[in-house]
Design a protein around this motif. Structure first.
Motif, PDB file in Angstrom:
ATOM      1  N   UNK A  54       0.825  -1.207   0.000  1.00 45.04           N
ATOM      2  CA  UNK A  54       0.000   0.000   0.000  1.00 45.04           C
ATOM      3  C   UNK A  54       0.866   1.268   0.000  1.00 45.04           C
ATOM      4  N   UNK A  55       1.849   1.294   0.888  1.00 49.85           N
ATOM      5  CA  UNK A  55       2.704   2.470   0.990  1.00 49.85           C
ATOM      6  C   UNK A  55       3.583   2.665  -0.220  1.00 49.85           C
ATOM      7  N   UNK A  56       4.152   1.567  -0.707  1.00 49.45           N
ATOM      8  CA  UNK A  56       5.024   1.656  -1.880  1.00 49.45           C
ATOM      9  C   UNK A  56       4.255   2.136  -3.102  1.00 49.45           C
ATOM     10  N   UNK A 147       9.472   6.859   6.895  1.00 47.65           N
ATOM     11  CA  UNK A 147       9.388   8.315   7.062  1.00 47.65           C
ATOM     12  C   UNK A 147       9.108   9.040   5.751  1.00 47.65           C
ATOM     13  N   UNK A 148       8.115   8.626   5.061  1.00 45.25           N
ATOM     14  CA  UNK A 148       7.679   9.277   3.830  1.00 45.25           C
ATOM     15  C   UNK A 148       6.178   9.499   3.978  1.00 45.25           C
ATOM     16  N   UNK A 153       0.485   7.692   4.285  1.00 45.75           N
ATOM     17  CA  UNK A 153      -0.894   7.829   3.787  1.00 45.75           C
ATOM     18  C   UNK A 153      -1.360   6.535   3.135  1.00 45.75           C
ATOM     19  N   UNK A 154      -0.461   5.882   2.407  1.00 43.90           N
ATOM     20  CA  UNK A 154      -0.827   4.631   1.745  1.00 43.90           C
ATOM     21  C   UNK A 154      -1.224   3.544   2.717  1.00 43.90           C
ATOM     22  N   UNK A 155      -0.412   3.341   3.747  1.00 48.34           N
ATOM     23  CA  UNK A 155      -0.732   2.289   4.725  1.00 48.34           C
ATOM     24  C   UNK A 155      -1.883   2.704   5.623  1.00 48.34           C
TER      25      UNK A 155
END
Length: 319
Positions: A54-56, A147-148, A153-155
């Protein structure tokens, strides 16, 4: 190139959720066998076997193609690197990965199958790259696994799915590695109901957050590697600590035996294959220390070495 973590709003998470429609399916939220108020958010069912996808995915969509000319790179114990390599391979793009020497072989093999280029270093050198968001000589846009703000937001979309499925959820237990997952979920969940309690879960061999919360400052912990390789670091990342402290109720520390028992329980009673980090949340929930009401446990991934998985099923703690 690195990007410092910044404020993440509910609108950022909602935007990420809209983007993921048609790309990633919401994961199931099922009841734990014989526990009517404990529920399992099955991120182990993601295509790459981990919530990290999700985050990637959300971070990659925010970077211009010109910036991505030389590919991407990251520092990861395995899960985030695998997910980033999966996306990069689909885009026919180079992906360079820095991993610590204790990373499991099954993770490294999967990254290589996705054409990721691996550089293996000792833990201290790897941790320095995590802290500085860079590694000398490694090409590509550096995407931080924690730390992005776009990763967070994605996760955080996991939190949206939980409150959508169980609006009256009272507690959420999240495995704690770097802090991105728990912050994203907490932002989404607390926007729905600020009284929801969000607990971190750490393993006894690597629990710097518990120490930091007790000491009210950044704390370096005497880290020991274990089969629970998806969580546990030397210290809390300083750029994450203020946000974590503002969102997290407490950190629940579990033993390696409790995690191994939870892996076995999930397999035998719910037919779920969970890695140590994911099973740790169930171990934490079964300690009975969270508040009353319904509790969601994040089964963060299902990537566990087969030999270690078998040892857990036999009632042993993997070496």
């Amino acid at each position: 190139m690195s990007r410092d973590v910044g404020p993440v709003q509910l609108s950022d998470i909602q935007e990420a959720s809209e983007y993921m429609k048609g790309k990633l399916q919401p994961t199931p939220l099922v009841q734990l066998w014989d526990h009517k108020d404990i529920f399992l958010k099955l991120e182990n069912l993601q295509p790459c076997g981990s919530f990290k996808l999700r985050g990637a995915l959300n971070a990659m969509r925010k970077i211009t193609l010109e910036t991505l000319e030389h590919g991407v790179c990251t520092a990861s114990t395995g899960n985030f690197a695998k997910c980033l390599a999966w996306i990069a391979d689909d885009m026919d793009m180079r992906c360079n990965v820095l991993v610590p020497s204790h990373s499991p072989l099954n993770q490294l093999s999967a990254i290589e199958k996705l054409k990721g280029s691996i550089t293996k270093v000792e833990l201290d050198e790897w941790w320095e790259a995590v802290e500085t968001h860079s590694y000398e000589g490694m090409q590509g846009t550096f995407i931080h696994a924690v730390c992005d703000p776009d990763v967070v937001a994605g996760v955080g979309t996991i939190g949206l799915e939980i409150v959508d499925c169980i609006p009256d959820i009272s507690n959420i237990i999240v495995p704690y590695g770097g802090g991105g997952l728990i912050c994203g979920i907490a932002i989404a969940a607390k926007a729905h109901n600020p009284h929801i309690k969000v607990y971190a879960c750490e393993v006894e061999t690597a629990c710097p957050l518990k120490a930091a919360l007790q000491a009210e400052e950044q704390f370096t912990f005497s880290f020991r590697t274990s089969f629970v390789d998806g969580i546990g670091v030397k210290s809390v990342l300083p750029e994450m600590l203020p946000l974590v402290k503002s969102l997290v109720t407490d950190s629940i520390v579990v033993s390696l035996q409790e995690v191994a028992d939870a892996v076995k329980f999930l397999s035998e009673m719910n037919n779920i294959r969970a890695e140590g980090a994911g099973a740790a949340t169930v171990a934490a929930a079964m300690k009975g220390v969270v508040g009353e009401g319904k509790t969601a446990c994040i089964i963060s991934g299902g990537i566990i070495d087969t030999d270690k998985y078998i040892q857990c099923l036999q009632g042993q703690v993997p070496a």
